[in-house]
Design an enzyme around this catalytic site. Sequence first.
Site, mmCIF file in Angstrom:
data_model
loop_
_atom_site.group_PDB
_atom_site.id
_atom_site.type_symbol
_atom_site.label_atom_id
_atom_site.label_comp_id
_atom_site.label_asym_id
_atom_site.label_seq_id
_atom_site.Cartn_x
_atom_site.Cartn_y
_atom_site.Cartn_z
ATOM 1 C CE LYS A 65 46.844 46.450 6.909
ATOM 2 N NZ LYS A 65 46.282 47.585 6.166
ATOM 3 C CG ASN A 86 43.234 44.017 3.926
ATOM 4 O OD1 ASN A 86 43.370 43.312 3.002
ATOM 5 N ND2 ASN A 86 42.126 44.788 4.452
ATOM 6 N N GLY A 126 55.184 56.546 3.184
ATOM 7 C CA GLY A 126 55.313 55.430 4.097
ATOM 8 C C GLY A 126 55.566 54.096 3.077
ATOM 9 C CG LEU A 205 45.252 54.555 3.640
ATOM 10 C CD1 LEU A 205 45.508 55.613 2.529
ATOM 11 C CD2 LEU A 205 46.042 53.380 3.680
ATOM 12 C CE1 TYR A 207 39.280 54.207 12.447
ATOM 13 C CE2 TYR A 207 40.913 53.692 11.086
ATOM 14 C CZ TYR A 207 40.211 53.515 11.928
ATOM 15 O OH TYR A 207 40.324 52.470 12.869
#
Length: 244
Positions: A65, A86, A126, A205, A207
């Site tokens: 990214k 992104n 992070g 974030l 999933y």
Amino acid sequence: MLKFGLIGKNIEYSFSRKYFTEKFEKNDIDASYVNFDCQNIADVRKVLQDREDECLGFNVTIPYKQTIIPYLDEMNKHASAIGAVNVIKRLNNGRLKGYNTDYIGFRKSLAPFLSQQSHKCALILGTGGASKAVAYTLELEDISFKYVSRNPKKGQLAYEDLTPAILNKYTLIINTTPLGTYPNVTECPKLSYRQLTPKHLLYDLVYNPEETQFLKNGKAQGAITTNGYSMLKQQAEAAWRIWK
């Protein structure tokens, strides 16, 4: 047939291909979506420069990214401010323009929780590309935040710094690391989860799995928890609006 794709590393598991393939079939859109599993930035450059099998748009995921930016011709103002991309669109003149829809997805998915519970301070676990979109959103929402990293830079916190007093103040905790992603489902950020309370909101974030160990640990203390699936759907739809 229109062609779109996902650029990332070790992305067979990824949400995007299934989501867009089903979307195209359901809406009778003559388009395809493929994964470009790139092992290094040189592979990414080859995909972007491929003129024989040209994609009109790309999604970009871990770990490219930020490193993909020098290979783009233009940047949307939000992507520039965030410092991460992104979504890429191939313009009519062939130039590649970078966007960020992660912040759109995160902001829309976070909104229902903020309407129920006030959060003034947040911890971002992070410091990768996704964390930049989260930070941008928190700034828009007027929520102060601190980054937490295994190798903290100036102004950032180490996991060892997360005292009970800090966890009491920073009630919104967002995991932007891949810790806990399938198949490594027992992994989670090193927090003192026993210090969490029902006033905390844990947002992961990740999933897959639907409920990570991070979220399980928070729920056990009564914290409100949510994963990144809604964010993914929102950012994907924002990407489609850019490509159309």
